[in-house]
Design a protein around this motif. Structure first.
Motif, PDB file in Angstrom:
ATOM      1  N   LEU A  50      81.027  30.767  47.957  1.00 43.96           N
ATOM      2  CA  LEU A  50      80.498  29.594  47.328  1.00 43.96           C
ATOM      3  C   LEU A  50      80.024  29.937  45.934  1.00 43.96           C
ATOM      4  O   LEU A  50      79.456  31.006  45.672  1.00 43.96           O
ATOM      5  N   ASP A  51      79.745  28.902  45.213  1.00 47.72           N
ATOM      6  CA  ASP A  51      79.460  28.953  43.759  1.00 47.72           C
ATOM      7  C   ASP A  51      78.113  29.424  43.751  1.00 47.72           C
ATOM      8  O   ASP A  51      77.186  29.161  44.425  1.00 47.72           O
ATOM      9  N   LYS A  52      77.495  29.982  42.750  1.00 49.45           N
ATOM     10  CA  LYS A  52      76.148  30.504  42.783  1.00 49.45           C
ATOM     11  C   LYS A  52      75.147  29.633  43.177  1.00 49.45           C
ATOM     12  O   LYS A  52      74.046  29.893  43.783  1.00 49.45           O
ATOM     13  N   ASP A  53      75.046  28.219  42.592  1.00 46.05           N
ATOM     14  CA  ASP A  53      74.132  27.369  42.697  1.00 46.05           C
ATOM     15  C   ASP A  53      74.490  26.247  43.810  1.00 46.05           C
ATOM     16  O   ASP A  53      73.772  25.337  44.197  1.00 46.05           O
ATOM     17  N   THR A  54      75.837  26.707  44.521  1.00 43.74           N
ATOM     18  CA  THR A  54      75.853  25.976  45.754  1.00 43.74           C
ATOM     19  C   THR A  54      75.283  26.581  47.026  1.00 43.74           C
ATOM     20  O   THR A  54      75.581  27.652  46.989  1.00 43.74           O
ATOM     21  N   SER A  55      74.452  25.897  47.747  1.00 41.56           N
ATOM     22  CA  SER A  55      73.737  26.552  48.830  1.00 41.56           C
ATOM     23  C   SER A  55      74.629  26.278  50.293  1.00 41.56           C
ATOM     24  O   SER A  55      75.764  25.507  50.142  1.00 41.56           O
ATOM     25  N   GLY A  56      74.405  26.884  51.411  1.00 41.80           N
ATOM     26  CA  GLY A  56      75.039  26.578  52.469  1.00 41.80           C
ATOM     27  C   GLY A  56      75.750  27.727  53.208  1.00 41.80           C
ATOM     28  O   GLY A  56      75.470  29.036  52.875  1.00 41.80           O
ATOM     29  N   VAL A  57      76.431  27.242  54.229  1.00 45.02           N
ATOM     30  CA  VAL A  57      77.304  28.102  55.292  1.00 45.02           C
ATOM     31  C   VAL A  57      78.066  29.021  54.588  1.00 45.02           C
ATOM     32  O   VAL A  57      79.124  28.508  54.170  1.00 45.02           O
ATOM     33  N   LEU A 114      74.474  20.204  45.660  1.00 41.69           N
ATOM     34  CA  LEU A 114      75.815  20.531  46.477  1.00 41.69           C
ATOM     35  C   LEU A 114      75.318  21.491  47.726  1.00 41.69           C
ATOM     36  O   LEU A 114      74.949  22.458  47.321  1.00 41.69           O
ATOM     37  N   HIS A 115      75.575  21.117  49.013  1.00 43.67           N
ATOM     38  CA  HIS A 115      75.190  21.995  49.785  1.00 43.67           C
ATOM     39  C   HIS A 115      76.318  22.130  50.986  1.00 43.67           C
ATOM     40  O   HIS A 115      76.707  21.011  51.625  1.00 43.67           O
ATOM     41  N   ALA A 116      76.845  23.202  51.320  1.00 39.70           N
ATOM     42  CA  ALA A 116      77.852  23.642  52.253  1.00 39.70           C
ATOM     43  C   ALA A 116      77.297  23.450  53.772  1.00 39.70           C
ATOM     44  O   ALA A 116      76.547  24.314  54.345  1.00 39.70           O
ATOM     45  N   ILE A 172      79.084  25.818  63.128  1.00 36.54           N
ATOM     46  CA  ILE A 172      77.820  26.567  62.371  1.00 36.54           C
ATOM     47  C   ILE A 172      77.484  25.706  61.504  1.00 36.54           C
ATOM     48  O   ILE A 172      78.113  25.031  60.408  1.00 36.54           O
ATOM     49  N   GLU A 173      76.321  25.090  61.434  1.00 33.55           N
ATOM     50  CA  GLU A 173      75.716  24.190  60.737  1.00 33.55           C
ATOM     51  C   GLU A 173      74.306  24.678  59.721  1.00 33.55           C
ATOM     52  O   GLU A 173      73.498  25.358  60.374  1.00 33.55           O
ATOM     53  N   ALA A 174      74.228  24.599  58.506  1.00 37.30           N
ATOM     54  CA  ALA A 174      73.015  24.925  57.688  1.00 37.30           C
ATOM     55  C   ALA A 174      72.196  23.837  57.456  1.00 37.30           C
ATOM     56  O   ALA A 174      72.574  22.697  56.987  1.00 37.30           O
ATOM     57  N   PRO A 175      70.785  24.178  57.853  1.00 41.82           N
ATOM     58  CA  PRO A 175      69.856  22.793  57.544  1.00 41.82           C
ATOM     59  C   PRO A 175      69.745  22.660  55.942  1.00 41.82           C
ATOM     60  O   PRO A 175      70.174  23.502  55.110  1.00 41.82           O
ATOM     61  N   LEU A 176      69.458  21.465  55.778  1.00 46.91           N
ATOM     62  CA  LEU A 176      69.204  20.891  54.441  1.00 46.91           C
ATOM     63  C   LEU A 176      68.153  21.852  53.638  1.00 46.91           C
ATOM     64  O   LEU A 176      67.156  22.139  54.261  1.00 46.91           O
ATOM     65  N   PRO A 177      68.619  22.200  52.503  1.00 48.43           N
ATOM     66  CA  PRO A 177      67.473  23.155  51.685  1.00 48.43           C
ATOM     67  C   PRO A 177      66.599  22.259  51.156  1.00 48.43           C
ATOM     68  O   PRO A 177      66.422  20.732  51.144  1.00 48.43           O
ATOM     69  N   ILE A 178      65.306  22.724  50.643  1.00 49.26           N
ATOM     70  CA  ILE A 178      64.175  21.957  50.236  1.00 49.26           C
ATOM     71  C   ILE A 178      64.342  20.903  49.327  1.00 49.26           C
ATOM     72  O   ILE A 178      63.800  19.880  49.200  1.00 49.26           O
ATOM     73  N   ASP A 179      65.071  21.297  48.374  1.00 52.28           N
ATOM     74  CA  ASP A 179      65.449  20.227  47.205  1.00 52.28           C
ATOM     75  C   ASP A 179      66.168  19.267  47.785  1.00 52.28           C
ATOM     76  O   ASP A 179      65.808  17.860  47.233  1.00 52.28           O
ATOM     77  N   ASP A 205      68.924  34.304  55.701  1.00 55.66           N
ATOM     78  CA  ASP A 205      69.004  33.276  56.740  1.00 55.66           C
ATOM     79  C   ASP A 205      70.447  33.290  57.726  1.00 55.66           C
ATOM     80  O   ASP A 205      71.289  32.951  57.192  1.00 55.66           O
ATOM     81  N   ILE A 206      70.227  34.090  58.937  1.00 60.57           N
ATOM     82  CA  ILE A 206      71.238  34.228  59.742  1.00 60.57           C
ATOM     83  C   ILE A 206      71.188  32.831  60.627  1.00 60.57           C
ATOM     84  O   ILE A 206      70.421  32.763  61.192  1.00 60.57           O
ATOM     85  N   LEU A 207      72.604  32.310  60.524  1.00 60.67           N
ATOM     86  CA  LEU A 207      72.736  31.104  61.396  1.00 60.67           C
ATOM     87  C   LEU A 207      73.603  31.479  62.370  1.00 60.67           C
ATOM     88  O   LEU A 207      73.389  30.770  63.516  1.00 60.67           O
TER      89      LEU A 207
END
Length: 332
Positions: free
Chosen positions: A145-152, A291-293, A309-316, A89-91
């Motif tokens: 970013l940590d493995k289980d942290t999502s985001g930018v 946790l989401h960057a 640069i902003e990453a939309p919130l993930p589904i969870d 997902d390219i932001l």
């Protein structure tokens, strides 16, 4: 001075590793090689720090170059990274950088027995040019970013871009915003947690508060609290490993799903009985730490233009927000 001998690896020190001993840094970076072996190689002159022979006790700083000259000890490590057709997902993208929205459960770069399915593998298949990175198995990687942290996450396409972006992080001229869900809440709606962090002496994976650790400053805002669950916005003023997770845990409001730092099932069972059904519904939305960057904001080092640069919130996160009275809480 740098010799003409073959160099097996070149590393550039990121801000998160600044202040560590040379041997400690190489021990965690060169997979499959013991610290004792690394210390011997340093003593034999096989490791150069900024072009000069280093010592095992040398302290490294952001931007330092470390050259490790070829040695048969390294032959058992994976040398050739394989491109893999993994969706990205390219932001944002220009000639210098690309920003991706890293999904949860994806490791950023190979290491610790992980050699495929990483962000680096995906980048190699999608991006034609990447910087050399801070190590041979980390092309393009400026920060992590940590493995289980999502985001930018920002990736550099060229070595000059890598150096420039590393300076932005090192000089702390970048705003890093995270969103998260926590059990409980602190006494203040808005505050700063200023506690130095170091490796745990009891668990090498964990970080802990230590007076001898590196400075770590986290700012937070409680955006909404409902039945013992808080929606929180974080601003990282430093970038230490596990920083938000440790700081929240120490202050008594651990990240939901973060079993490493007290945010797992045991913490859920300590929620007041009348609040527990709601807390359980939120907790079930996450199979990882919540946790989401969310965004990175800085002045582009080449164009001079402000960049957000902003990453939309993930589904969870979106699933969890369906249970809140204010589903737009992170956008307020």
């Amino acid at each position: 001075m740098i010799t003409n001998e073959k160099t097996d690896d070149v590393f550039y020190v990121n801000i998160s590793d600044s202040g560590e001993r040379l041997d400690v840094f190489l021990a965690k970076t060169l997979q499959g090689i013991s610290r004792a072996q690394i210390q011997k190689q340093i003593a034999d002159g096989a490791v150069l720090l900024n072009g000069k022979t280093g010592s095992k006790k040398s302290i490294i700083n952001t931007g330092d170059r470390i050259d490790v000259r070829f040695n048969p000890l390294y032959d058992n490590r994976v040398r050739h990274l394989q491109p893999q057709d993994i969706p990205l997902d390219i932001l944002y993208e220009d000639e210098y950088f690309v920003a991706v929205n890293k999904p949860p459960a994806m490791v950023v770069h190979p290491g610790s027995g992980v050699h495929e399915g990483t962000l680096v593998n995906a980048l190699l298949a999608r991006i034609s040019s990447l910087s050399d990175g801070s190590a041979s198995d980390r092309p393009g990687i400026v920060h992590r970013l940590d493995k289980d942290t999502s985001g930018v996450l920002i990736v550099a396409k060229t070595n000059s871009a890598h150096t420039a972006m590393a300076s932005v992080f090192a000089n702390r001229t970048i705003e890093k915003i995270y969103n998260g869900f926590c059990f409980g809440m602190p006494a203040e709606q808005h505050g700063k947690i200023d506690l130095p962090l170091d490796r745990s002496h009891t668990d090498p994976i964990k970080r802990s508060v230590s007076k001898n650790g590196k400075a770590a400053l986290t700012e937070y805002w409680i955006l909404h609290n409902q039945f013992g669950i808080s929606a929180v916005r974080f601003k990282l003023h430093t970038g230490r490993t596990h920083q938000i997770r440790v700081h929240c845990s120490v202050k008594g409001f651990p990240i939901i799903g973060d079993s490493l730092y007290g945010g797992g099932q045991e913490r859920l069972m300590r929620v007041a009985p009348l609040e527990r059904p709601f807390a359980s519904r939120i907790s079930k939305c996450f199979s990882r730490q919540a946790l989401h960057a969310r965004s990175l904001s800085f002045i582009h080092p080449f164009s001079g233009a402000p960049l957000h640069i902003e990453a939309p919130l993930p589904i969870d996160f979106k699933d969890a927000l369906l249970h809140f009275r204010n589903p737009d809480v992170f956008d307020s």
